[in-house]
Design a protein around this motif. Structure first.
Motif, PDB file in Angstrom:
ATOM      1  N   ALA A 165       0.829  -1.205   0.000  1.00  0.00           N
ATOM      2  CA  ALA A 165       0.000   0.000   0.000  1.00  0.00           C
ATOM      3  C   ALA A 165       0.866   1.259   0.000  1.00  0.00           C
ATOM      4  CB  ALA A 165      -0.929  -0.007   1.217  1.00  0.00           C
ATOM      5  N   ALA A 166       1.957   1.237   0.779  1.00  0.00           N
ATOM      6  CA  ALA A 166       2.846   2.399   0.848  1.00  0.00           C
ATOM      7  C   ALA A 166       3.458   2.706  -0.515  1.00  0.00           C
ATOM      8  CB  ALA A 166       3.943   2.146   1.879  1.00  0.00           C
ATOM      9  N   LEU A 167       3.908   1.675  -1.228  1.00  0.00           N
ATOM     10  CA  LEU A 167       4.458   1.878  -2.571  1.00  0.00           C
ATOM     11  C   LEU A 167       3.417   2.487  -3.494  1.00  0.00           C
ATOM     12  CD1 LEU A 167       6.408  -1.498  -3.063  1.00  0.00           C
ATOM     13  CD2 LEU A 167       7.401   0.757  -2.638  1.00  0.00           C
ATOM     14  N   LEU A 168       2.183   1.991  -3.394  1.00  0.00           N
ATOM     15  CA  LEU A 168       1.109   2.462  -4.263  1.00  0.00           C
ATOM     16  C   LEU A 168       0.815   3.935  -4.025  1.00  0.00           C
ATOM     17  CD1 LEU A 168      -0.654   1.004  -6.401  1.00  0.00           C
ATOM     18  CD2 LEU A 168      -2.449   0.862  -4.666  1.00  0.00           C
ATOM     19  N   THR A 169       0.810   4.365  -2.760  1.00  0.00           N
ATOM     20  CA  THR A 169       0.486   5.774  -2.462  1.00  0.00           C
ATOM     21  C   THR A 169       1.553   6.729  -2.980  1.00  0.00           C
ATOM     22  OG1 THR A 169       1.576   5.790  -0.282  1.00  0.00           O
ATOM     23  CG2 THR A 169      -0.742   5.093  -0.368  1.00  0.00           C
ATOM     24  N   ARG A 170       2.754   6.234  -3.190  1.00  0.00           N
ATOM     25  CA  ARG A 170       3.847   7.074  -3.697  1.00  0.00           C
ATOM     26  C   ARG A 170       4.064   6.906  -5.200  1.00  0.00           C
ATOM     27  NH1 ARG A 170       5.005  11.040   0.018  1.00  0.00           N
ATOM     28  NH2 ARG A 170       5.134  10.135   2.118  1.00  0.00           N
ATOM     29  N   GLY A 171       3.303   5.975  -5.805  1.00  0.00           N
ATOM     30  CA  GLY A 171       3.504   5.724  -7.225  1.00  0.00           C
ATOM     31  C   GLY A 171       4.819   5.028  -7.512  1.00  0.00           C
ATOM     32  N   LYS A 172       5.353   4.319  -6.539  1.00  0.00           N
ATOM     33  CA  LYS A 172       6.621   3.617  -6.714  1.00  0.00           C
ATOM     34  C   LYS A 172       6.387   2.220  -7.274  1.00  0.00           C
ATOM     35  CE  LYS A 172       9.179   6.019  -3.074  1.00  0.00           C
ATOM     36  NZ  LYS A 172      10.000   5.849  -1.843  1.00  0.00           N
TER      37      LYS A 172
END
Length: 333
Positions: free
Chosen positions: A52-59
Motif C-alpha cells: 500500500a505504501a508503494l502504491l500511495t507514492r507511485g513507486k
C-alpha cells in the motif's frame, strides 16, 4: 437480448470485451478479489501495508512492475490499533498517509456486506481496498465453513470491486490442518478461495526465519508468478529482497507443521519487537487467531515477558527491552 417467460439471455457476440488491468501483475488484479493468506505471525499485514505504501507514492512494486501514478488506498484492520500500530507502520514503510483512508467503525462494526465499503471506495477513488483479517469482518450469522453464506457475502464485495475497478485484498489466517492442499488450508469454505481470482500465500524460510516469501497458490487470470521475498528483522525492520526460486511444497509442509504455541511465541515476539504494548491488545489479537488463553499464558511465560503498569493499564515487553519509563514492573499480569 432474448426473452422468454422465465428468464433473459444474450449471445456472446453482443458482449464487449475488456482487458484485465493489474495493480501488480500477475498477483493483484484491479476489479477482482485477491486473498492473502498464511499462518498467524508470518508478516501478512506488514507485507500488504508495504505494498500500500508503494502504491500511495507511485513507486514500482518489489519485482519492478511499474505503478504509473500514486493511488489511493483504504486499509481496514480489526486487529491493530490505528494510532499506535498502523500509522507508525505506514510511516515506517514510507507511505503518504494523505492517500490512505479507513472507515471509523467504533460504534457500528464493519461487515463484509456493509454499504460503507462501497461508499468509501466511491468517495475516495481508492484503487486498493484491504480487509485485515477476514475473520474480523464476519457478521454474527456468518459461518466460514458455510459455502452458501460466505459466497453471498463475498459476492457483494466482488460486485463492488468490479463496479469501481478497485482491487480488493482480503487478509486471512490459515487453519492448522497439515497435509492438505494450500487452498483447503485457507479461510474456511473452499468457496472463499473459489470466488477469488488470485490467492497468495506467505510463509517463512525454514533455514532463515527472518526471511519470508509471498507466492501464488491460485492464479486464474495470468500465468503463476514467481515468489517475492522480504525480510523482517529487529535491527533492519522490513526489507524487500526481490524474486526468489523456492521449493513451494517444502515451504508449505514446514508451515503446516507449526503448532499454535509456536504461532503465539512468534506473534508476541513480533508485536513486542523493540517496544511495549498493552497486554489486553495482544491477548485480543491472539484470540482472534483461535489461540487459547492457556496457550497465550504458556507462551508469555516461556518468553519471560515483563508486565508493567502505566497510565492505568498493563503493558508487556520482552525481557531484553529497555526498562519502561514511568511504569511499575510486575510479572504477574
Amino acid at each position: 437480448m432474448e426473452k422468454n417467460d422465465d428468464f433473459q439471455y444474450e449471445y456472446f457476440s453482443s458482449v464487449t470485451q475488456h482487458k484485465i488491468e493489474w495493480l501488480w501483475y500477475p498477483y493483484i488484479p484491479y476489479g477482482k478479489l485477491t486473498i492473502l493468506q498464511g499462518d498467524p505471525g508470518e508478516g501478512k499485514s506488514t507485507f500488504i501495508l508495504n505494498i500500500a505504501a508503494l502504491l500511495t507514492r507511485g513507486k514500482n512494486m518489489p519485482d519492478g512492475f511499474r505503478v504509473p501514478a500514486p493511488q489511493r488506498v483504504v486499509y481496514q484492520t480489526a486487529e491493530d490499533n490505528i494510532a499506535d500500530t498502523v500509522k507508525p507502520r505506514l510511516i515506517e514503510a514510507g507511505a503518504d498517509c494523505d492517500m490512505i483512508a479507513y472507515i471509523v467503525d467504533d460504534d457500528i462494526p464493519l461487515t463484509l456486506e456493509d454499504s460503507r465499503i462501497e461508499t468509501v471506495i466511491e468517495q475516495t477513488g481508492a484503487r486498493l481496498f484491504i480487509l485485515d483479517p477476514l475473520q474480523g469482518y464476519l457478521s454474527q450469522d456468518s459461518d466460514m465453513v458455510n459455502a452458501g453464506r460466505m459466497r453471498s457475502q463475498l459476492k457483494r464485495l466482488v460486485d463492488v470491486a468490479a463496479k469501481y475497478n478497485c482491487a480488493v485484498v482480503i487478509v486471512g489466517h490459515m487453519n492448522k490442518a497439515s497435509g492438505e492442499k494450500n487452498l483447503y488450508r485457507g479461510l474456511g469454505s473452499i468457496d472463499i478461495a473459489a470466488i477469488a481470482r488470485s490467492v497468495l500465500m506467505i510463509s517463512r524460510d525454514k533455514e532463515n526465519p527472518s526471511v519470508r516469501y509471498m507466492f501464488p497458490v491460485k492464479s486464474s487470470l495470468a500465468p503463476e508468478g514467481a515468489a517475492v521475498a522480504f525480510s523482517l528483522t529487529e535491527h533492519l525492520g522490513f526489507c524487500w529482497l526481490g524474486k526468489r526460486e523456492i521449493d513451494k511444497a517444502a515451504l508449505i509442509n514446514y508451515s503446516a507443521m507449526d503448532n499454535k504455541k509456536s504461532i503465539a511465541l512468534r506473534t508476541i515476539s513480533d508485536i513486542l519487537d523493540g517496544h511495549a504494548m498493552m497486554g489486553s491488545s495482544i491477548v485480543r489479537k491472539l484470540k482472534l487467531m483461535d489461540i487459547s488463553e492457556r496457550t497465550i499464558n504458556n507462551a508469555k511465560k516461556e518468553l519471560g515477558i515483563v508486565s508493567f503498569r502505566k497510565d492505568g493499564a498493563w503493558y508487556w515487553r520482552l525481557p531484553d527491552s529497555d526498562r519502561p519509563k514511568n511504569g511499575r514492573i510486575d510479572n504477574g499480569k
